[in-house]
Design a protein around this motif. Sequence first.
Motif, mmCIF file in Angstrom:
data_model
loop_
_atom_site.group_PDB
_atom_site.id
_atom_site.type_symbol
_atom_site.label_atom_id
_atom_site.label_comp_id
_atom_site.label_asym_id
_atom_site.label_seq_id
_atom_site.Cartn_x
_atom_site.Cartn_y
_atom_site.Cartn_z
ATOM 1 N N GLY A 49 -14.130 4.076 -19.955
ATOM 2 C CA GLY A 49 -14.173 5.529 -20.017
ATOM 3 C C GLY A 49 -12.955 6.213 -19.436
ATOM 4 N N GLY A 50 -11.922 5.452 -19.072
ATOM 5 C CA GLY A 50 -10.706 6.047 -18.536
ATOM 6 C C GLY A 50 -10.353 5.504 -17.166
ATOM 7 N N GLU A 51 -9.144 5.809 -16.736
ATOM 8 C CA GLU A 51 -8.614 5.262 -15.489
ATOM 9 C C GLU A 51 -9.255 5.911 -14.268
ATOM 10 O OE1 GLU A 51 -4.167 4.052 -14.241
ATOM 11 O OE2 GLU A 51 -4.528 6.224 -14.239
ATOM 12 N N GLN A 52 -9.546 5.100 -13.251
ATOM 13 C CA GLN A 52 -10.058 5.581 -11.974
ATOM 14 C C GLN A 52 -9.330 4.887 -10.825
ATOM 15 O OE1 GLN A 52 -14.229 6.006 -11.260
ATOM 16 N NE2 GLN A 52 -14.756 6.284 -13.408
ATOM 17 N N VAL A 53 -9.173 5.617 -9.734
ATOM 18 C CA VAL A 53 -8.669 5.019 -8.494
ATOM 19 C C VAL A 53 -9.832 4.284 -7.841
ATOM 20 C CG1 VAL A 53 -7.666 5.456 -6.219
ATOM 21 C CG2 VAL A 53 -6.911 6.800 -8.194
ATOM 22 N N THR A 54 -9.688 2.985 -7.686
ATOM 23 C CA THR A 54 -10.796 2.150 -7.220
ATOM 24 C C THR A 54 -10.647 1.715 -5.769
ATOM 25 O OG1 THR A 54 -9.684 0.167 -8.063
ATOM 26 C CG2 THR A 54 -11.223 1.279 -9.545
ATOM 27 N N SER A 55 -9.432 1.792 -5.218
ATOM 28 C CA SER A 55 -9.213 1.408 -3.825
ATOM 29 C C SER A 55 -7.867 1.949 -3.371
ATOM 30 C CB SER A 55 -9.254 -0.123 -3.662
ATOM 31 O OG SER A 55 -8.174 -0.735 -4.340
ATOM 32 N N VAL A 56 -7.643 1.906 -2.078
ATOM 33 C CA VAL A 56 -6.329 2.238 -1.520
ATOM 34 C C VAL A 56 -5.908 1.098 -0.607
ATOM 35 C CG1 VAL A 56 -6.607 4.739 -1.685
ATOM 36 C CG2 VAL A 56 -7.340 3.561 0.388
ATOM 37 N N THR A 57 -4.613 0.817 -0.608
ATOM 38 C CA THR A 57 -4.070 -0.235 0.245
ATOM 39 C C THR A 57 -3.139 0.374 1.272
ATOM 40 O OG1 THR A 57 -4.200 -1.901 -1.512
ATOM 41 C CG2 THR A 57 -2.722 -2.370 0.314
ATOM 42 N N LEU A 58 -3.435 0.169 2.535
ATOM 43 C CA LEU A 58 -2.604 0.650 3.628
ATOM 44 C C LEU A 58 -1.635 -0.469 4.014
ATOM 45 C CD1 LEU A 58 -5.207 2.426 3.671
ATOM 46 C CD2 LEU A 58 -4.925 2.590 6.151
ATOM 47 N N ARG A 59 -0.349 -0.193 4.010
ATOM 48 C CA ARG A 59 0.667 -1.201 4.305
ATOM 49 C C ARG A 59 0.765 -1.424 5.820
ATOM 50 N NH1 ARG A 59 0.594 -3.380 -0.550
ATOM 51 N NH2 ARG A 59 1.630 -2.160 -2.188
ATOM 52 N N HIS A 112 -1.878 -10.354 2.287
ATOM 53 C CA HIS A 112 -0.657 -9.978 2.989
ATOM 54 C C HIS A 112 -0.926 -9.450 4.390
ATOM 55 C CE1 HIS A 112 1.418 -10.435 -0.822
ATOM 56 N NE2 HIS A 112 0.581 -9.582 -1.389
ATOM 57 N N GLY A 113 -2.194 -9.215 4.705
ATOM 58 C CA GLY A 113 -2.530 -8.622 5.987
ATOM 59 C C GLY A 113 -2.610 -7.109 5.948
ATOM 60 N N ASP A 114 -2.541 -6.530 4.744
ATOM 61 C CA ASP A 114 -2.698 -5.080 4.602
ATOM 62 C C ASP A 114 -4.178 -4.730 4.507
ATOM 63 O OD1 ASP A 114 0.062 -4.519 4.548
ATOM 64 O OD2 ASP A 114 0.176 -5.005 2.402
ATOM 65 N N ILE A 115 -4.511 -3.518 4.915
ATOM 66 C CA ILE A 115 -5.896 -3.045 4.856
ATOM 67 C C ILE A 115 -6.177 -2.478 3.472
ATOM 68 C CG2 ILE A 115 -7.538 -1.343 5.749
ATOM 69 C CD1 ILE A 115 -6.084 -1.541 8.436
ATOM 70 N N VAL A 116 -7.282 -2.889 2.884
ATOM 71 C CA VAL A 116 -7.722 -2.362 1.600
ATOM 72 C C VAL A 116 -9.052 -1.644 1.804
ATOM 73 C CG1 VAL A 116 -8.382 -2.892 -0.773
ATOM 74 C CG2 VAL A 116 -6.571 -4.219 0.342
ATOM 75 N N LEU A 117 -9.099 -0.392 1.375
ATOM 76 C CA LEU A 117 -10.333 0.384 1.420
ATOM 77 C C LEU A 117 -10.882 0.478 -0.005
ATOM 78 C CD1 LEU A 117 -9.161 3.339 3.717
ATOM 79 C CD2 LEU A 117 -10.227 1.178 4.410
ATOM 80 N N ASP A 118 -11.985 -0.204 -0.259
ATOM 81 C CA ASP A 118 -12.617 -0.124 -1.571
ATOM 82 C C ASP A 118 -13.413 1.180 -1.657
ATOM 83 O OD1 ASP A 118 -11.694 -2.616 -2.517
ATOM 84 O OD2 ASP A 118 -13.265 -3.649 -1.398
ATOM 85 N N LEU A 119 -13.296 1.857 -2.806
ATOM 86 C CA LEU A 119 -13.923 3.157 -2.995
ATOM 87 C C LEU A 119 -15.043 3.074 -4.021
ATOM 88 C CD1 LEU A 119 -10.643 5.285 -3.192
ATOM 89 C CD2 LEU A 119 -12.044 4.816 -1.167
ATOM 90 N N SER A 120 -16.014 3.946 -3.873
ATOM 91 C CA SER A 120 -17.105 4.012 -4.836
ATOM 92 C C SER A 120 -16.572 4.535 -6.168
ATOM 93 C CB SER A 120 -18.204 4.943 -4.316
ATOM 94 O OG SER A 120 -19.206 5.139 -5.286
ATOM 95 N N TYR A 121 -16.889 3.818 -7.251
ATOM 96 C CA TYR A 121 -16.488 4.267 -8.583
ATOM 97 C C TYR A 121 -17.438 3.677 -9.608
ATOM 98 C CZ TYR A 121 -14.514 -0.366 -9.572
ATOM 99 O OH TYR A 121 -14.362 -1.709 -9.788
ATOM 100 N N ALA A 122 -17.505 4.295 -10.746
ATOM 101 C CA ALA A 122 -18.360 3.817 -11.838
ATOM 102 C C ALA A 122 -18.035 4.611 -13.088
ATOM 103 C CB ALA A 122 -19.845 3.987 -11.486
#
Length: 421
Positions: A49-59, A112-122
């Motif tokens: 159904g289209g592109e969504q931001v699913t997570s963010v990665t903190l370096r 890599h040791g970076d933090i990943v925050l998974d986000l709610s999406y559907a």
Amino acid sequence: MAMPISRRAALAAGAGAAAGLTIPGIAAHAGGRTAGSVTFVLNAETLDGGEQVTSVTLRTARLGPIDPASLGTGTFSVHAKATSPIPIAPGDQIFSEYDLDRPVTAARLDRHGDIVLDLSYAEGQVGGGTLGYILSRGRNVRLDLVYTITQNAPLVLRDGRRVTLSRLVQGRLCNPEVDAFSYHRSGSGMKYRLYSPADIRRRGGRPLIVWLHGGGEGASLPDGYYDNETVLRANRGALGFATRQAQRIFSGAYVVAPQSTSYWIEDGDRFAPLIREIIRDVARRHPVDPDRIYVAGCSNGGYMSLKMTTVYPRLFAASVPICGVVASLQPGGPTLITDAELARIDTPSWLVASLDDDTVPPGPNTIHAADLIPGALRTLYDHVVWDGHQFPGHWSWIYVARNDPSIHGTHIWQWMAHRRR
């Protein structure tokens, strides 16, 4: 507990970058220290159904090894704001801008040791999409995204030190499938994206698959908007042919996705040679097998797929028009592709639609065309349902992007791959 920080302060770094956040009280913990600026990346996926931001990665890898036990869904909060890149006229509408908190479903460390925050999406969930649909224009546009991340608790390194991040700065949007397509512009000025298969040094020509987008993915030049992005972010039409599965079936294929300067139906006769120019350009620059060039498209692009086989009857090995437009969508309007033209098509064709399509009714369009094109195959679905989610009936391109249509056990990608000009 983190003290509240105003949205004005959070956005002071300007559009496209989240403001630096220093969280009072956290660094006061024993052994605590404040780290410098950390960049974060928006990770996106193109869903059906289209592109969504699913997570963010903190370096954060440069801070040192982080104790994963110190991470939880409440360690950081994520706020997202999405706005149109072009002005919206009074009384017009855009679907879907938003300004809301994105629930964090998991916090983890990547390799890599970076933090990943998974986000709610559907599918169908508002608040994660990267595109907006402007009603009056009938166009998707890439939204301006501003993400603000707030740290609510200190990070704990493996040596026991506690760390507060003084500033979190938004970086790029990363979608590996989309990013695999390079950017190009033809000599006539039409933009297009190109996927090149792995191991291009292998001897012999490769297939070329031409994907023609729907009406919503064209440009809106009255607004100066021509992004070469929405063709890959609005749906999986082109991306499906670049997947590992498709590339295996086609033994490594180039995939080209031109972007119309408006919409194909506006002037198919004018656009046909511009698309042909792109095909010629790709074939000149890359080892393309001229006997294995395929065309597929949805809605407006379904019309254009049919149109290309009427204008260039000896160019394509196969054609896959999906919910294509043949009859005028306006009452009393002219027929877009005549019965005589359809009857003269001799390119092997497989037409796909859903019977509940109320945008391009299949009766006078897909079914009618399949009845007239000699030897044409057809697949008609009752509804468009994938992974338990029901989509609008017009979105039957989802099935082709997933290689679902089949006749007598042969799926549509395999059928295409076995056709030769």
